[in-house]
Design a protein around this motif. Structure first.
Motif, PDB file in Angstrom:
ATOM      1  N   PRO A 170       0.840  -1.208   0.000  1.00 17.69           N
ATOM      2  CA  PRO A 170       0.000   0.000   0.000  1.00 17.69           C
ATOM      3  C   PRO A 170       0.877   1.260   0.000  1.00 17.69           C
ATOM      4  O   PRO A 170       1.979   1.268   0.542  1.00 17.69           O
ATOM      5  N   GLN A 171       0.361   2.308  -0.638  1.00 15.61           N
ATOM      6  CA  GLN A 171       1.073   3.589  -0.677  1.00 15.61           C
ATOM      7  C   GLN A 171       0.130   4.682  -0.168  1.00 15.61           C
ATOM      8  O   GLN A 171      -0.938   4.894  -0.727  1.00 15.61           O
ATOM      9  N   TYR A 172       0.548   5.374   0.871  1.00 16.92           N
ATOM     10  CA  TYR A 172      -0.274   6.414   1.479  1.00 16.92           C
ATOM     11  C   TYR A 172       0.176   7.788   1.004  1.00 16.92           C
ATOM     12  O   TYR A 172       1.364   8.029   0.812  1.00 16.92           O
ATOM     13  N   ARG A 173      -0.778   8.707   0.863  1.00 20.16           N
ATOM     14  CA  ARG A 173      -0.466  10.074   0.414  1.00 20.16           C
ATOM     15  C   ARG A 173       0.255  10.864   1.501  1.00 20.16           C
ATOM     16  O   ARG A 173       1.051  11.744   1.212  1.00 20.16           O
ATOM     17  N   THR A 174      -0.040  10.560   2.755  1.00 13.34           N
ATOM     18  CA  THR A 174       0.606  11.252   3.879  1.00 13.34           C
ATOM     19  C   THR A 174       1.051  10.199   4.886  1.00 13.34           C
ATOM     20  O   THR A 174       0.782   9.011   4.722  1.00 13.34           O
ATOM     21  N   LEU A 175       1.677  10.645   5.953  1.00 11.58           N
ATOM     22  CA  LEU A 175       2.109   9.713   6.995  1.00 11.58           C
ATOM     23  C   LEU A 175       0.947   9.262   7.865  1.00 11.58           C
ATOM     24  O   LEU A 175       1.089   8.333   8.658  1.00 11.58           O
ATOM     25  N   GLN A 176      -0.195   9.913   7.721  1.00  9.56           N
ATOM     26  CA  GLN A 176      -1.386   9.558   8.491  1.00  9.56           C
ATOM     27  C   GLN A 176      -2.168   8.471   7.748  1.00  9.56           C
ATOM     28  O   GLN A 176      -2.216   8.474   6.522  1.00  9.56           O
ATOM     29  N   PRO A 177      -2.801   7.553   8.466  1.00  9.17           N
ATOM     30  CA  PRO A 177      -3.635   6.558   7.790  1.00  9.17           C
ATOM     31  C   PRO A 177      -4.810   7.234   7.096  1.00  9.17           C
ATOM     32  O   PRO A 177      -5.265   8.296   7.508  1.00  9.17           O
ATOM     33  N   GLY A 178      -5.269   6.611   6.055  1.00  6.68           N
ATOM     34  CA  GLY A 178      -6.439   7.143   5.364  1.00  6.68           C
ATOM     35  C   GLY A 178      -6.215   7.211   3.877  1.00  6.68           C
ATOM     36  O   GLY A 178      -6.129   6.192   3.215  1.00  6.68           O
ATOM     37  N   ASP A 179      -6.096   8.436   3.361  1.00  8.52           N
ATOM     38  CA  ASP A 179      -5.989   8.660   1.922  1.00  8.52           C
ATOM     39  C   ASP A 179      -4.763   7.935   1.359  1.00  8.52           C
ATOM     40  O   ASP A 179      -3.647   8.103   1.849  1.00  8.52           O
ATOM     41  N   GLN A 180      -4.979   7.129   0.303  1.00  6.82           N
ATOM     42  CA  GLN A 180      -3.843   6.398  -0.253  1.00  6.82           C
ATOM     43  C   GLN A 180      -3.915   6.297  -1.760  1.00  6.82           C
ATOM     44  O   GLN A 180      -4.973   6.438  -2.364  1.00  6.82           O
ATOM     45  N   PHE A 181      -2.761   6.106  -2.370  1.00  2.00           N
ATOM     46  CA  PHE A 181      -2.654   5.844  -3.804  1.00  2.00           C
ATOM     47  C   PHE A 181      -2.980   4.376  -4.036  1.00  2.00           C
ATOM     48  O   PHE A 181      -3.094   3.597  -3.096  1.00  2.00           O
ATOM     49  N   SER A 182      -3.062   3.985  -5.292  1.00  2.36           N
ATOM     50  CA  SER A 182      -3.258   2.561  -5.570  1.00  2.36           C
ATOM     51  C   SER A 182      -1.998   1.801  -5.134  1.00  2.36           C
ATOM     52  O   SER A 182      -0.889   2.346  -5.124  1.00  2.36           O
ATOM     53  N   SER A 183      -2.183   0.565  -4.765  1.00  2.00           N
ATOM     54  CA  SER A 183      -1.069  -0.241  -4.253  1.00  2.00           C
ATOM     55  C   SER A 183      -0.019  -0.474  -5.331  1.00  2.00           C
ATOM     56  O   SER A 183      -0.334  -0.557  -6.525  1.00  2.00           O
ATOM     57  N   TRP A 184       1.209  -0.574  -4.896  1.00  2.00           N
ATOM     58  CA  TRP A 184       2.332  -0.885  -5.771  1.00  2.00           C
ATOM     59  C   TRP A 184       2.463  -2.393  -5.782  1.00  2.00           C
ATOM     60  O   TRP A 184       2.515  -3.037  -4.734  1.00  2.00           O
ATOM     61  N   SER A 185       2.494  -3.000  -6.951  1.00  2.00           N
ATOM     62  CA  SER A 185       2.534  -4.446  -7.074  1.00  2.00           C
ATOM     63  C   SER A 185       3.753  -4.852  -7.909  1.00  2.00           C
ATOM     64  O   SER A 185       4.049  -4.207  -8.921  1.00  2.00           O
ATOM     65  N   TYR A 186       4.457  -5.893  -7.473  1.00  2.00           N
ATOM     66  CA  TYR A 186       5.632  -6.358  -8.209  1.00  2.00           C
ATOM     67  C   TYR A 186       5.848  -7.845  -7.943  1.00  2.00           C
ATOM     68  O   TYR A 186       5.447  -8.377  -6.920  1.00  2.00           O
ATOM     69  N   PRO A 187       6.511  -8.544  -8.887  1.00  2.00           N
ATOM     70  CA  PRO A 187       6.779  -9.977  -8.702  1.00  2.00           C
ATOM     71  C   PRO A 187       8.077 -10.191  -7.928  1.00  2.00           C
ATOM     72  O   PRO A 187       9.013  -9.398  -8.023  1.00  2.00           O
ATOM     73  N   VAL A 188       8.124 -11.277  -7.162  1.00  2.00           N
ATOM     74  CA  VAL A 188       9.352 -11.698  -6.483  1.00  2.00           C
ATOM     75  C   VAL A 188       9.695 -13.081  -7.018  1.00  2.00           C
ATOM     76  O   VAL A 188       8.887 -14.009  -6.944  1.00  2.00           O
ATOM     77  N   TYR A 189      10.899 -13.203  -7.585  1.00  2.00           N
ATOM     78  CA  TYR A 189      11.368 -14.456  -8.166  1.00  2.00           C
ATOM     79  C   TYR A 189      12.269 -15.172  -7.160  1.00  2.00           C
ATOM     80  O   TYR A 189      13.010 -14.522  -6.422  1.00  2.00           O
ATOM     81  N   THR A 190      12.206 -16.504  -7.139  1.00  2.00           N
ATOM     82  CA  THR A 190      12.986 -17.296  -6.192  1.00  2.00           C
ATOM     83  C   THR A 190      13.762 -18.376  -6.936  1.00  2.00           C
ATOM     84  O   THR A 190      13.215 -19.039  -7.821  1.00  2.00           O
ATOM     85  N   ARG A 191      15.024 -18.542  -6.555  1.00  2.23           N
ATOM     86  CA  ARG A 191      15.868 -19.620  -7.073  1.00  2.23           C
ATOM     87  C   ARG A 191      16.540 -20.287  -5.877  1.00  2.23           C
ATOM     88  O   ARG A 191      16.947 -19.619  -4.925  1.00  2.23           O
ATOM     89  N   ARG A 192      16.668 -21.614  -5.937  1.00  2.00           N
ATOM     90  CA  ARG A 192      17.306 -22.364  -4.851  1.00  2.00           C
ATOM     91  C   ARG A 192      18.452 -23.215  -5.387  1.00  2.00           C
ATOM     92  O   ARG A 192      18.331 -23.817  -6.459  1.00  2.00           O
ATOM     93  N   LEU A 193      19.558 -23.246  -4.649  1.00  2.00           N
ATOM     94  CA  LEU A 193      20.723 -24.086  -4.958  1.00  2.00           C
ATOM     95  C   LEU A 193      21.079 -24.889  -3.717  1.00  2.00           C
ATOM     96  O   LEU A 193      20.845 -24.438  -2.596  1.00  2.00           O
TER      97      LEU A 193
END
Length: 109
Positions: A49-72
């Motif tokens: 979530p991304q908020y317009r101010t440091l106070q709860p309430g008004d916010q921008f649309s959420s920032w979404s991104y993929p996380v890739y995983t590799r195991r060795l």
């Protein structure tokens, strides 16, 4: 007793992650250790979530991104696994290291 060092890499930058994992696999194999992987998990979509101010309430649309995983896995070769743990990786790559002690079959306690 043998040790298995399990490495889990995560990043939002797939190209950097693949380059780091491939370079590391080549490094381990050049040193003569047994390396299994890389194994890939399905990318996980993370939403922040991304908020317009440091106070709860008004916010921008959420920032979404993929996380890739590799195991060795590095089998035996404790010194090589230790070297891998001391290597520098890009800031965009997160590394978790787990060491597991394998006991021979039939071994008690």
């Amino acid at each position: 007793m043998a040790f298995v060092t399990k490495l889990t890499f995560q990043s939002g930058d797939k190209a950097v992650l693949d380059r780091v994992v491939d370079d590391l696999k080549q490094f381990v194999e050049r040193k003569g250790a047994e390396c299994r992987g890389p194994h890939s998990d399905q990318p996980k979509q993370v939403s922040v979530p991304q908020y317009r101010t440091l106070q709860p309430g008004d916010q921008f649309s959420s920032w979404s991104y993929p996380v890739y995983t590799r195991r060795l896995e590095i089998h035996g070769a404790d010194q090589i696994a230790r070297e891998v743990g001391l290597k520098e990786f890009p800031d965009s790559v997160h590394l978790e290291i787990e060491v597991e002690q394998k006991k021979p079959l039939g071994h008690r306690r």
